[in-house]
Design a protein around this motif. Structure first.
Motif, PDB file in Angstrom:
ATOM      1  N   SER A 225     -13.141  84.416  50.195  1.00 12.81           N
ATOM      2  CA  SER A 225     -13.128  84.677  51.651  1.00 12.81           C
ATOM      3  C   SER A 225     -14.335  84.051  52.330  1.00 12.81           C
ATOM      4  N   TRP A 226     -15.462  84.015  51.613  1.00  8.76           N
ATOM      5  CA  TRP A 226     -16.691  83.530  52.238  1.00  8.76           C
ATOM      6  C   TRP A 226     -16.693  82.023  52.464  1.00  8.76           C
ATOM      7  N   ALA A 227     -15.759  81.319  51.861  1.00 10.60           N
ATOM      8  CA  ALA A 227     -15.688  79.873  52.092  1.00 10.60           C
ATOM      9  C   ALA A 227     -15.197  79.553  53.500  1.00 10.60           C
TER      10      ALA A 227
ATOM     11  N   ILE B  37     -12.648  91.526  43.639  1.00 17.51           N
ATOM     12  CA  ILE B  37     -13.592  92.155  44.566  1.00 17.51           C
ATOM     13  C   ILE B  37     -14.996  91.823  44.064  1.00 17.51           C
ATOM     14  N   ASN B  38     -15.755  91.162  44.934  1.00 12.13           N
ATOM     15  CA  ASN B  38     -17.128  90.804  44.594  1.00 12.13           C
ATOM     16  C   ASN B  38     -18.072  91.834  45.182  1.00 12.13           C
ATOM     17  N   SER B  39     -18.901  92.405  44.342  1.00 14.05           N
ATOM     18  CA  SER B  39     -19.882  93.371  44.839  1.00 14.05           C
ATOM     19  C   SER B  39     -21.084  92.609  45.389  1.00 14.05           C
TER      20      SER B  39
ATOM     21  N   LEU C 266     -13.163  93.106  39.110  1.00 11.82           N
ATOM     22  CA  LEU C 266     -14.422  93.391  39.811  1.00 11.82           C
ATOM     23  C   LEU C 266     -15.437  92.370  39.325  1.00 11.82           C
ATOM     24  N   LYS C 267     -15.958  91.599  40.237  1.00  9.88           N
ATOM     25  CA  LYS C 267     -16.949  90.593  39.829  1.00  9.88           C
ATOM     26  C   LYS C 267     -18.344  91.092  40.160  1.00  9.88           C
ATOM     27  N   LEU C 268     -19.188  91.121  39.138  1.00  6.57           N
ATOM     28  CA  LEU C 268     -20.552  91.609  39.299  1.00  6.57           C
ATOM     29  C   LEU C 268     -21.527  90.461  39.145  1.00  6.57           C
TER      30      LEU C 268
ATOM     31  N   LEU D 233     -18.700  89.862  34.369  1.00  2.33           N
ATOM     32  CA  LEU D 233     -20.142  89.837  34.604  1.00  2.33           C
ATOM     33  C   LEU D 233     -20.606  88.385  34.694  1.00  2.33           C
ATOM     34  N   GLU D 234     -21.261  88.104  35.794  1.00  2.00           N
ATOM     35  CA  GLU D 234     -21.688  86.729  36.076  1.00  2.00           C
ATOM     36  C   GLU D 234     -23.168  86.570  35.760  1.00  2.00           C
ATOM     37  N   TYR D 235     -23.521  85.421  35.262  1.00  2.00           N
ATOM     38  CA  TYR D 235     -24.932  85.142  34.980  1.00  2.00           C
ATOM     39  C   TYR D 235     -25.405  83.990  35.864  1.00  2.00           C
ATOM     40  N   LYS D 236     -26.701  83.922  36.023  1.00  2.00           N
ATOM     41  CA  LYS D 236     -27.264  82.815  36.799  1.00  2.00           C
ATOM     42  C   LYS D 236     -28.703  82.611  36.373  1.00  2.00           C
ATOM     43  N   LEU D 237     -29.008  81.395  36.080  1.00  5.29           N
ATOM     44  CA  LEU D 237     -30.308  81.033  35.517  1.00  5.29           C
ATOM     45  C   LEU D 237     -31.492  81.534  36.339  1.00  5.29           C
TER      46      LEU D 237
ATOM     47  N   VAL E  11     -17.995  82.492  34.212  1.00  3.28           N
ATOM     48  CA  VAL E  11     -18.827  81.285  34.188  1.00  3.28           C
ATOM     49  C   VAL E  11     -18.810  80.651  35.572  1.00  3.28           C
ATOM     50  N   ASP E  12     -19.926  80.752  36.276  1.00  2.28           N
ATOM     51  CA  ASP E  12     -20.072  80.024  37.535  1.00  2.28           C
ATOM     52  C   ASP E  12     -20.655  78.667  37.154  1.00  2.28           C
ATOM     53  N   THR E  13     -19.897  77.620  37.441  1.00  4.61           N
ATOM     54  CA  THR E  13     -20.300  76.307  36.928  1.00  4.61           C
ATOM     55  C   THR E  13     -21.629  75.820  37.519  1.00  4.61           C
ATOM     56  N   GLY E  14     -22.078  76.446  38.590  1.00  2.40           N
ATOM     57  CA  GLY E  14     -23.344  76.019  39.196  1.00  2.40           C
ATOM     58  C   GLY E  14     -24.566  76.771  38.688  1.00  2.40           C
ATOM     59  N   HIS E  15     -24.381  77.624  37.704  1.00  2.00           N
ATOM     60  CA  HIS E  15     -25.460  78.551  37.333  1.00  2.00           C
ATOM     61  C   HIS E  15     -26.180  78.221  36.029  1.00  2.00           C
ATOM     62  N   HIS E  16     -26.261  76.940  35.716  1.00  2.00           N
ATOM     63  CA  HIS E  16     -26.912  76.546  34.464  1.00  2.00           C
ATOM     64  C   HIS E  16     -28.044  75.569  34.728  1.00  2.00           C
TER      65      HIS E  16
ATOM     66  N   ALA F 232     -29.136  72.557  41.834  1.00  2.00           N
ATOM     67  CA  ALA F 232     -29.238  73.961  41.430  1.00  2.00           C
ATOM     68  C   ALA F 232     -27.896  74.617  41.701  1.00  2.00           C
ATOM     69  N   ASP F 233     -27.891  75.703  42.457  1.00  2.00           N
ATOM     70  CA  ASP F 233     -26.627  76.385  42.733  1.00  2.00           C
ATOM     71  C   ASP F 233     -26.082  75.828  44.048  1.00  2.00           C
ATOM     72  N   ASP F 234     -25.639  74.573  44.013  1.00  2.00           N
ATOM     73  CA  ASP F 234     -25.354  73.862  45.268  1.00  2.00           C
ATOM     74  C   ASP F 234     -24.068  74.320  45.958  1.00  2.00           C
TER      75      ASP F 234
HETATM   76  C1  RM4 Z   1     -24.235  84.044  43.812  1.00  2.00           C
HETATM   77  C2  RM4 Z   1     -23.078  84.146  42.850  1.00  2.00           C
HETATM   78  C3  RM4 Z   1     -21.990  85.054  43.312  1.00  2.00           C
HETATM   79  C4  RM4 Z   1     -21.700  84.898  44.769  1.00  2.00           C
HETATM   80  C5  RM4 Z   1     -22.954  84.897  45.597  1.00  2.00           C
HETATM   81  C6  RM4 Z   1     -22.664  84.669  47.056  1.00  2.00           C
HETATM   82  O1  RM4 Z   1     -25.066  82.975  43.523  1.00  2.00           O
HETATM   83  O2  RM4 Z   1     -22.560  82.860  42.596  1.00  2.00           O
HETATM   84  O3  RM4 Z   1     -20.808  84.816  42.586  1.00  2.00           O
HETATM   85  O4  RM4 Z   1     -20.918  85.991  45.131  1.00  2.00           O
HETATM   86  O5  RM4 Z   1     -23.805  83.898  45.142  1.00  2.00           O
END
Ligand code: RM4
Ligand code: MN
Length: 386
Positions: free
Chosen positions: A20-22, A91-93, A136-138, A178-182, A213-218, A248-250
């Motif tokens: 939705s945020w796009a 649903i993204n928290s 549920l995406k965390l 569960l999402e990770y990010k460097l 896996v968020d492809t931008g998070h490595h 980075a997380d472009d």
């Molecule tokens: C974070 C992560 C999440 C996203 C937020 C906006 O870096 O990628 O998935 O919901 O940004």
């Protein structure tokens, strides 16, 4: 044609969720640009997401971000989505935008703030109950900026405690990813910095917890397809946040920066049975300088192209070359698929479904962009962080 049925079946199975945020205004730390026709509420965001599905036939769900997409009645929002031919997806928290969260959310040293963050996560499961969402995406922005700032191990304990409580709240058909990010916004030690950390927590939680896996998070150069292959093999790949990055997380359009990487990832998905269910293919992108709906359409098409090429890999020939230790032969099979122009195939695939062969052109010709620019005047535009 020998390969077309395999490719068609794979493409049919590939459903890409848009965020939705796009559709709202977005930008960088330096500037959020406003654009004409941008949605003013979650209902209008869903209407825009429905256009992406209308022209691609491959994006039937839209992810929400809470509280950015807070509404009074989530059942009504789900009905609105249904009326537009789409459904609400993950649903993204969001436990990263309150002042309280400056030192962390579920890992904050203050128990009252931890309770507040957990309350939000549990509320998100309530939203899922109302919308029928299954995922549920965390993602946690939690971490520290300076050595010694907080106890790294204690923060893991607090994280585990919160995850346990969320996991216990999930219904039978619901799961968490569960999402990770460097790094970013924490710059020294992030509490869920990598797939190994996410995997360990998910393993401990149980089968309804998997890694996204968020492809931008490595870090640059990380072999993401290896991570994908490994997680799929372990039954722990929950989904993707697809986007592309140069630095980075472009959050640039998936497949734009490095279509070859997206192909390599999709090959591991195909080979590991990731199109057979259980893996959510979500876009997590913002369109700061390009128009948003076409940006999403292009991204969906890029993912489809990468998937089609991955499906075209002659796996029999590849396996024979691999067994024979034929390095160049195996690589050649792989590259033959990557270098195939799959656009005609995808155009035919769309036409078979009664869609226009070129979704970008069809959207442009529809006049929808002009219509929303004329109609959506007044009110407050939705934007990143609002
Ligand atoms: C974070 C992560 C999440 C996203 C937020 C906006 O870096 O990628 O998935 O919901 O940004
Ligand atoms: Mn993400």
């Amino acid at each position: 044609m020998r390969w077309s049925t395999v490719v068609t079946a794979g493409l049919r199975a590939l459903r890409i969720e848009t965020p939705s945020w796009a559709y709202g205004n977005s930008g960088t730390r330096f500037k959020v640009f406003t654009r004409e026709g941008v949605p003013r509420d979650p209902y209008e965001k869903i209407a825009d997401a429905a256009q992406v599905h209308r022209f691609t036939g491959a994006a039937p769900t839209v992810a929400l971000h809470i509280p950015w997409d807070r509404v009074d009645d989530y059942r009504d929002l789900a009905a609105h989505a249904d009326a537009h031919g789409v459904a609400i997806g993950a649903i993204n928290s969001n436990v990263f935008q309150d002042d309280d969260y400056m030192l962390g959310s579920v890992t904050n040293p203050d128990p009252a703030i931890r309770r507040k963050a957990l309350g939000h996560l549990l509320d998100c499961v309530g939203v899922m109950d109302a919308t029928g969402s299954e995922v549920l995406k965390l993602w946690f922005s939690d971490g520290t900026n300076y050595p010694g700032q907080d106890d790294i191990r204690a923060r893991q304990d607090r994280l585990a405690e919160a995850l346990d409580a969320v996991y216990a709240r999930l219904g039978g058909h619901q799961r968490l990813v569960l999402e990770y990010k460097l790094f970013e916004p924490a710059f020294y030690a992030t509490d869920v910095p990598d797939w190994g950390t996410a995997y360990a927590h998910c393993l401990r939680l149980g089968p309804k917890a998997t890694v996204v896996v968020d492809t931008g998070h490595h870090a640059p150069g990380v072999n993401i397809e290896f991570i994908v292959a490994f997680l799929l093999r372990e039954g722990k790949l929950g989904g993707f946040d697809l986007n592309s990055r140069f630095y980075a997380d472009d959050d640039l359009m998936a497949g734009a920066a490095d279509p070859f990487q997206l192909f390599r990832i999709m090959y591991e998905v195909v080979a590991g049975g990731g199109l057979d269910g259980g893996v959510a293919f979500m876009l997590d992108q913002c369109h700061n300088i390009e128009p948003k709906i076409p940006g999403q359409i292009r991204s969906v098409m890029n993912v489809q192209e990468a998937a089609a090429k991955a499906l075209l890999v002659d796996r029999g020939a590849l396996a024979r070359a691999q067994r024979a230790g034929d390095v160049l032969g195996a690589n050649g099979v792989f590259m033959d698929a990557y270098n195939t122009d799959v656009r005609p195939l995808l155009a035919a695939f769309r036409e078979e479904q009664g869609l226009a062969p070129d979704p970008m052109a069809a959207y442009a010709a529809s006049g929808y962009g002009e219509r929303i620019a004329a109609d959506r005047v007044g009110g407050r535009q939705a934007g990143w962080g609002a």
